[in-house]
Design a protein around this motif. Structure first.
Motif, mmCIF file in Angstrom:
data_model
loop_
_atom_site.group_PDB
_atom_site.id
_atom_site.type_symbol
_atom_site.label_atom_id
_atom_site.label_comp_id
_atom_site.label_asym_id
_atom_site.label_seq_id
_atom_site.Cartn_x
_atom_site.Cartn_y
_atom_site.Cartn_z
ATOM 1 N N TYR A 36 0.845 -1.186 0.000
ATOM 2 C CA TYR A 36 0.000 0.000 0.000
ATOM 3 C C TYR A 36 0.883 1.240 0.000
ATOM 4 O O TYR A 36 1.737 1.394 0.882
ATOM 5 N N ALA B 35 1.657 10.007 -3.060
ATOM 6 C CA ALA B 35 1.505 8.734 -3.776
ATOM 7 C C ALA B 35 0.669 8.929 -5.037
ATOM 8 O O ALA B 35 0.897 8.256 -6.054
ATOM 9 N N THR B 36 -0.297 9.844 -4.988
ATOM 10 C CA THR B 36 -1.122 10.126 -6.162
ATOM 11 C C THR B 36 -0.285 10.722 -7.287
ATOM 12 O O THR B 36 -0.487 10.397 -8.462
ATOM 13 N N TYR C 290 2.771 10.102 -8.014
ATOM 14 C CA TYR C 290 3.616 9.095 -8.643
ATOM 15 C C TYR C 290 2.865 7.799 -8.948
ATOM 16 O O TYR C 290 3.485 6.763 -9.181
ATOM 17 N N LYS C 291 1.553 7.857 -8.980
ATOM 18 C CA LYS C 291 0.748 6.637 -9.124
ATOM 19 C C LYS C 291 1.079 5.858 -10.394
ATOM 20 O O LYS C 291 1.260 4.631 -10.353
ATOM 21 N N ASP C 292 1.164 6.538 -11.530
ATOM 22 C CA ASP C 292 1.459 5.837 -12.789
ATOM 23 C C ASP C 292 2.819 5.165 -12.753
ATOM 24 O O ASP C 292 2.975 4.024 -13.212
ATOM 25 N N ILE D 76 2.613 2.060 -10.421
ATOM 26 C CA ILE D 76 1.909 0.949 -11.070
ATOM 27 C C ILE D 76 2.809 0.248 -12.083
ATOM 28 O O ILE D 76 2.779 -0.986 -12.222
ATOM 29 N N PHE E 186 -3.551 1.493 -3.497
ATOM 30 C CA PHE E 186 -3.669 2.875 -3.076
ATOM 31 C C PHE E 186 -4.927 3.029 -2.224
ATOM 32 O O PHE E 186 -5.791 2.155 -2.215
ATOM 33 N N ASN F 267 -4.754 9.173 3.386
ATOM 34 C CA ASN F 267 -3.427 9.633 2.984
ATOM 35 C C ASN F 267 -2.856 10.695 3.909
ATOM 36 O O ASN F 267 -1.688 11.068 3.785
#
Length: 234
Positions: free
Chosen positions: A160, A166-167, A169-171, A174, A182, A188
């Motif tokens: 997690y 984190a949003t 760098y989400k791509d 993944i 997430f 968060n």
């Protein structure tokens, strides 16, 4: 044991009151205006709305960072001043641990992250035990996001990624991580209620931090410190 908790290490500044009976109240504002403008009004409002006086407090918990240098200093200074004036014990809590503790009942890996700027993050890795205790799998550090993902790339279990950054760098996460997960936005944020929960647990065990030895956890030097060193070493 009535405990006040303070966290101002990120934009999401919050204060909370907690006791053995549970959470009494919490005020959280995720805004860009400075903590110097809003922290004391939040404290006054929380105490008044909860019908308590400062003299009723029996302990204080505070977020130590990492995060905003100025925010951490404001929160810790406020907590120290109150603890000294009221002569009550205080506990310092890692902001990264507090973020991870939002998912305290999971058995997965937890990677809380706070923006360290320039594509770097403050982070640490925890392992959930399916109960209220988390086990630290790494030390807290400031690391480039690409280097962090390389370190975590071989983990076959769910990880997690928690924290507002984190949003961002989400791509990338993944793409590099085998089983990334997430959480919704509310999970968060570092919360004073979590700081209070962790602090109260220690206070009830008779533990406390040395008021004068407790220091901010910056994990890196501020730009002002770097410039001062350059100036005086030339």
């Amino acid at each position: 044991m009535l405990t006040l908790a303070i966290d101002s290490s990120t934009n999401a500044g919050s204060v909370a009151l907690i006791s053995e009976d549970g959470l009494i109240g919490e005020e959280l504002l995720n805004l860009t205006n400075t903590h110097s403008q809003r922290l004391m009004p939040q404290l006054v409002s929380l105490l008044e709305n909860s019908s308590y006086e400062p003299q009723d407090l029996e302990g204080i918990g505070v977020g130590l960072g990492p995060g905003s240098f100025t925010g951490i200093r404001i929160g810790l200074t406020t907590a120290k001043t109150m603890a000294q004036a009221l002569q009550i014990p205080m506990i310092g809590v890692s902001t990264l641990e507090a973020i991870a503790y939002n998912l305290k009942y999971t058995s997965a890996y937890l990677c809380p992250m706070i923006d360290g700027r320039r594509d770097r993050v403050f982070t640490a890795l925890y392992k959930g035990k399916g109960e209220e205790n988390l086990e630290a799998e790494s030390q807290e550090s400031l690391i480039a996001i690409d280097d962090l993902l390389k370190e975590l790339a071989d983990i076959d279990e769910v990880i997690y990624f928690i924290g507002e950054v984190a949003t961002k760098y989400k791509d990338k996460i993944i793409k590099e991580i085998k089983q990334p997960k997430f959480v919704s936005s509310s999970f968060n944020l570092p919360k004073a209620s979590i700081i209070g929960e962790l602090s109260l647990k220690k206070l009830l065990e008779g533990k406390e931090d040395n008021l004068f030895a407790l220091t901010p956890n910056y994990l890196k030097r501020s730009q002002a410190e770097i410039q001062w060193e350059k100036k005086h070493n030339n």
